[in-house]
Design an enzyme around this catalytic site. Structure first.
Site, PDB file in Angstrom:
ATOM      1  N   LYS A 172       9.064  42.300  24.589  1.00 15.28           N
ATOM      2  CA  LYS A 172       8.416  42.674  23.313  1.00 15.28           C
ATOM      3  C   LYS A 172       6.982  43.120  23.561  1.00 15.28           C
ATOM      4  CE  LYS A 172       6.686  39.626  20.030  1.00 15.28           C
ATOM      5  NZ  LYS A 172       6.840  38.491  19.106  1.00 15.28           N
ATOM      6  N   ASP A 198      13.645  31.554  18.077  1.00  9.86           N
ATOM      7  CA  ASP A 198      12.190  31.704  18.102  1.00  9.86           C
ATOM      8  C   ASP A 198      11.556  30.519  17.381  1.00  9.86           C
ATOM      9  OD1 ASP A 198       9.818  32.900  18.790  1.00  9.86           O
ATOM     10  OD2 ASP A 198      10.180  34.768  17.699  1.00  9.86           O
TER      11      ASP A 198
HETATM   12  C1  R5P Z   1       5.302  35.142  18.774  1.00  8.03           C
HETATM   13  O1  R5P Z   1       4.816  34.914  19.850  1.00  8.03           O
HETATM   14  C2  R5P Z   1       6.067  34.130  17.990  1.00  8.03           C
HETATM   15  O2  R5P Z   1       6.821  33.297  18.788  1.00  8.03           O
HETATM   16  C3  R5P Z   1       6.958  34.797  16.958  1.00  8.03           C
HETATM   17  O3  R5P Z   1       7.835  35.674  17.624  1.00  8.03           O
HETATM   18  C4  R5P Z   1       6.128  35.582  16.001  1.00  8.03           C
HETATM   19  O4  R5P Z   1       5.007  34.859  15.634  1.00  8.03           O
HETATM   20  C5  R5P Z   1       6.911  35.977  14.793  1.00  8.03           C
HETATM   21  O5  R5P Z   1       6.075  36.704  13.955  1.00  8.03           O
HETATM   22  P1  R5P Z   1       6.631  37.924  13.127  1.00  8.03           P
HETATM   23  O6  R5P Z   1       7.773  37.417  12.304  1.00  8.03           O
HETATM   24  O7  R5P Z   1       5.460  38.339  12.289  1.00  8.03           O
HETATM   25  O8  R5P Z   1       7.031  38.981  14.100  1.00  8.03           O
END
Ligand code: R5P
Length: 277
Positions: A172, A198
């Site tokens: 990512k 996540d």
């Molecule tokens: C990032 O490092 C986190 O683990 C999440 O992937 C992230 O914070 C998710 O944020 P969003 O939904 O805004 O992409």
């Protein structure tokens, strides 16, 4: 047990030690604990951030003043994502909040799924990553566990200990703080069902872009499992349009009913959190 307003949905009212929390006309909060047990668990959610952080700090101070020992259980630690300086002149927000909590004097701190291990530089705490509560809702058939970014790799390994299925990792990239691009994937996902794991969904950008990429590369059903569902702004509306079968999310934050969501209770983890009985 005492809860902040933001964590009050987690505990039945009669199990709570009474506190008086009200707001002055100028917007400031007033906090008073109405009972003075020797030891207590304070269940605190720091989202939305401003008032909930202040409420938690005021409760900690009030408890310290009456000599109550506190085990602080933070159901969601806001500001944890700003745990390093990436541009000169930025505030190190995670450290600011950690320092404020530190001086407020909890004896022990447990955080449910703290965003980053870097927080350990600022605060001593136990981190609990919930996996077991999700398991009854996960089908292992033809399943691959996918990390949407490298930060989620330890999480996939934890899940793998329970499910014994393969892992894949996505690459990512964030062109700007609220934008996400997926640049690649390591692992086999074609014709497999995917469990995307996540710590949180905030804007939904990560999960939406990850799901779109996985579908394009031939994945079957995509289920998402996250601990914290912030669903900022119109995140849920955007997620409805993504190729996602459903989202498993815990109740660390209160959730509204939604066709995509299965809210999984952390009640079953009471013992691990030190909050049962
Ligand atoms: C990032 O490092 C986190 O683990 C999440 O992937 C992230 O914070 C998710 O944020 P969003 O939904 O805004 O992409």
């Amino acid at each position: 047990m005492i809860t902040t307003t933001s964590a009050s949905h987690l505990i039945r009212k009669k199990k709570r030690v009474p506190v008086e929390i009200r707001r002055f006309e100028d917007g400031e909060l007033y906090v008073r604990v109405l009972s003075t047990p020797a030891k207590i668990v304070l269940l605190a959610g720091l989202q939305p951030p401003v008032d909930n952080i202040i409420e938690t700090l005021l409760l900690l101070d009030a408890l310290k003043r009456v000599g109550t020992k506190v085990h602080l259980v933070i159901t969601y630690f806001s500001y944890a994502r700003q745990d390093r300086i990436t541009k000169k002149g930025e505030a190190l927000s995670a450290k600011v909040i950690a320092n404020a909590l530190k001086i407020s004097g909890a004896e022990r701190i447990t955080i449910i799924d703290c965003h980053s291990e870097r927080m350990r530089q600022f605060l001593d705490f136990e981190n609990i990553i919930p996996v077991k509560p999700f398991l009854p809702y996960v089908d292992k058939k033809k399943l691959v566990i996918v990390a949407p970014d490298k930060g989620a790799i330890p999480r996939t390994k934890l899940w793998q200990q329970y499910l014994g299925v393969p892992i894949a990792v996505m690459h990512k990239y964030r062109p700007s703080p609220d934008k996400v691009a997926i640049l690649g994937l390591k692992g086999v996902i074609k014709n497999r069902n995917v469990l995307l794991v996540d710590d949180m969904i905030s804007t939904g950008g990560t999960i939406i872009e990850a799901a779109k990429y996985l579908k394009k590369k031939g994945a079957n059903n995509i289920t998402v499992a996250v601990t914290h569902g912030i669903f900022a702004g119109n995140a849920l509306k955007k997620l409805e349009k993504a190729p996602i079968k459903n989202i498993l999310v815990t109740n660390t934050l209160p959730q509204k009913r939604h066709k995509l969501l299965k809210v999984v209770s952390l009640g079953v983890m009471g013992k691990e959190l030190g909050v049962r009985g």
